[in-house]
Structure formats: structure tokens, C-alpha cells
Design an enzyme around this catalytic site. Structure first.
Site, short mmCIF file in Angstrom:
data_model
loop_
_atom_site.label_atom_id
_atom_site.label_comp_id
_atom_site.label_asym_id
_atom_site.label_seq_id
_atom_site.Cartn_x
_atom_site.Cartn_y
_atom_site.Cartn_z
N ARG A 14 0.83 -1.20 0.00
CA ARG A 14 0.00 0.00 0.00
C ARG A 14 0.87 1.26 0.00
O ARG A 14 1.88 1.33 0.71
CB ARG A 14 -0.95 -0.01 1.21
CG ARG A 14 -1.94 -1.15 1.12
CD ARG A 14 -3.10 -1.07 2.08
NE ARG A 14 -3.80 -2.35 2.07
CZ ARG A 14 -4.72 -2.70 1.16
NH1 ARG A 14 -5.08 -1.84 0.22
NH2 ARG A 14 -5.29 -3.89 1.19
N ASP A 15 0.43 2.24 -0.81
CA ASP A 15 1.15 3.51 -0.90
C ASP A 15 1.04 4.23 0.45
O ASP A 15 -0.01 4.26 1.08
CB ASP A 15 0.54 4.37 -2.02
CG ASP A 15 1.46 5.51 -2.42
OD1 ASP A 15 1.99 5.48 -3.54
OD2 ASP A 15 1.66 6.44 -1.60
N ILE A 16 2.14 4.84 0.87
CA ILE A 16 2.19 5.52 2.17
C ILE A 16 1.36 6.80 2.16
O ILE A 16 0.96 7.29 3.21
CB ILE A 16 3.68 5.81 2.52
CG1 ILE A 16 3.87 5.94 4.01
CG2 ILE A 16 4.21 7.04 1.79
CD1 ILE A 16 5.33 5.89 4.44
N ASN A 69 4.46 6.39 -13.94
CA ASN A 69 5.07 7.67 -14.29
C ASN A 69 6.51 7.44 -14.72
O ASN A 69 7.21 6.60 -14.16
CB ASN A 69 5.03 8.62 -13.09
CG ASN A 69 3.61 8.91 -12.63
OD1 ASN A 69 2.72 9.12 -13.45
ND2 ASN A 69 3.39 8.93 -11.32
N VAL A 94 10.18 8.12 -7.21
CA VAL A 94 10.98 6.97 -6.77
C VAL A 94 11.46 6.26 -8.04
O VAL A 94 10.64 5.81 -8.86
CB VAL A 94 10.17 6.00 -5.89
CG1 VAL A 94 11.02 4.79 -5.51
CG2 VAL A 94 9.67 6.71 -4.62
N HIS A 123 7.32 1.29 -10.85
CA HIS A 123 6.20 0.82 -10.04
C HIS A 123 4.90 1.18 -10.75
O HIS A 123 4.75 2.26 -11.30
CB HIS A 123 6.22 1.44 -8.64
CG HIS A 123 6.47 2.92 -8.62
ND1 HIS A 123 7.72 3.46 -8.77
CD2 HIS A 123 5.63 3.96 -8.50
CE1 HIS A 123 7.64 4.77 -8.74
NE2 HIS A 123 6.38 5.11 -8.58
N HIS A 131 1.16 2.05 -10.25
CA HIS A 131 0.15 2.47 -9.26
C HIS A 131 -1.17 1.79 -9.62
O HIS A 131 -1.62 1.88 -10.78
CB HIS A 131 -0.08 3.99 -9.34
CG HIS A 131 1.07 4.84 -8.96
ND1 HIS A 131 1.18 5.46 -7.73
CD2 HIS A 131 2.17 5.22 -9.66
CE1 HIS A 131 2.29 6.18 -7.69
NE2 HIS A 131 2.91 6.06 -8.85
P1 5GP Z 1 5.88 8.16 -8.18
O1 5GP Z 1 5.66 9.61 -7.78
O2 5GP Z 1 7.36 7.85 -8.30
O3 5GP Z 1 5.09 7.73 -9.38
O4 5GP Z 1 5.30 7.29 -6.99
C1 5GP Z 1 6.02 7.06 -5.81
C2 5GP Z 1 5.00 6.65 -4.77
O5 5GP Z 1 5.69 6.06 -3.68
C3 5GP Z 1 4.20 7.83 -4.20
O6 5GP Z 1 2.82 7.63 -4.43
C4 5GP Z 1 4.57 7.83 -2.71
O7 5GP Z 1 3.48 8.16 -1.89
C5 5GP Z 1 5.04 6.41 -2.50
N1 5GP Z 1 6.02 6.25 -1.44
C6 5GP Z 1 7.12 7.02 -1.22
N2 5GP Z 1 7.82 6.55 -0.18
C7 5GP Z 1 7.15 5.45 0.28
C8 5GP Z 1 7.39 4.52 1.35
O8 5GP Z 1 8.38 4.61 2.09
N3 5GP Z 1 6.49 3.53 1.51
C9 5GP Z 1 5.39 3.40 0.71
N4 5GP Z 1 4.55 2.38 0.95
N5 5GP Z 1 5.13 4.25 -0.32
C10 5GP Z 1 6.00 5.26 -0.53
#
Ligand code: 5GP
Ligand code: ZN
Length: 116
Positions: free
Chosen positions: A31-33, A89, A98, A102, A104
Site C-alpha cells: 500500500r502507498d504511504i 510515471n 521513486v 512501479h 500504481h
Molecule cells: P511516483 O511519484 O514515483 O510515481 O510514486 C512514488 C510513490 O511512492 C508515491 O505515491 C509515494 O506516496 C510512494 N512512497 C514514497 N515513499 C514510500 C514509502 O516509504 N512507503 C510506501 N509504501 N510508499 C512510498
């Protein structure tokens, strides 16, 4: 391969905790944080791949496994019939923060189009 200082490689290695909901040989989902919908799950390959731009042709099966994981998780979360969104993304302009690819998986509410 675990890349030092990659947050998601550390989750794969168990060095950082995550609310893991699904695992396969090639993938991990948690799950996303900072959830953007009632259900917001990140599906990642265990292999470190920084962005879509860094995919090798040999990674096609791994990328496919992200989508079959999404299918199974959507069913398990009760999202399959109503619908859900999957998003990946790539690089800064698209909002990637990140740099370990990944997918979503978002569901449990309606989504607008075009995305912001
Ligand atoms: P991006 O912006 O790279 O497409 O998505 C990165 C996602 O990773 C974001 O939705 C963010 O909330 C999530 N995220 C960042 N750090 C952590 C973490 O430590 N744990 C979890 N579960 N999600 C994270
Ligand atoms: Zn990584």
C-alpha cells in the site's frame, strides 16, 4: 540485485517495512504511504529498473507480471467490476519520484480524464 539507496529495493530486501498485499516470484505489491484513492497499491518488480527508459527487451516478462499482479490484486480488493486505474510515471515531468519502476493501482473512487 539490490541497489544501495533505492527505497523500493530496501522494501524488497525487508530493510524498510511496508504493508505488503501481494507477492510473486518477480513482483511485490504494497500500500502507498500517501494514498490518492481509497485503494492505492504500488506493484514493483523485485529487480531494480530505474525508469521505463531503462527497460531491456529481456524485461518484457517482468513488465507483464506487473499487470497480471494488478489483475489479481484488483479482484482481491473488489475493484474489478467497477473499474480501477493503473499508472506508471516516467521521469520528473510525469511526476516520478521513486526511481524503481512501479505500477500504481488506484481504485474505490471515480477518476477524471485527462489526468492532471
Ligand atoms: P511516483 O511519484 O514515483 O510515481 O510514486 C512514488 C510513490 O511512492 C508515491 O505515491 C509515494 O506516496 C510512494 N512512497 C514514497 N515513499 C514510500 C514509502 O516509504 N512507503 C510506501 N509504501 N510508499 C512510498
Ligand atoms: Zn530499486
Amino acid at each position: 540485485m539490490v541497489i544501495e539507496d533505492c527505497l523500493f529495493c530496501k522494501i524488497v530486501a525487508g530493510e524498510i517495512p511496508a504493508d505488503i498485499v501481494h507477492e510473486t516470484e518477480d513482483t511485490l505489491a504494497f500500500r502507498d504511504i500517501n494514498p490518492q484513492a481509497p485503494v492505492h497499491i504500488l506493484i514493483i518488480p523485485r529487480k531494480h529498473i530505474a525508469t521505463i527508459n531503462d527497460l531491456d527487451d529481456a524485461d518484457q516478462a517482468i513488465v507483464g507480471s506487473l499487470f497480471t499482479a494488478a489483475r489479481d490484486i484488483a479482484a482481491a480488493e473488489g475493484l474489478a467490476d467497477d473499474g480501477y486505474r493503473v499508472v506508471m510515471n516516467c521521469n520528473e515531468a510525469a511526476g516520478q519520484t521513486v526511481f524503481h519502476i512501479h505500477l500504481h493501482l488506484l481504485g474505490g473512487r471515480r477518476f477524471g480524464w485527462p489526468p492532471g
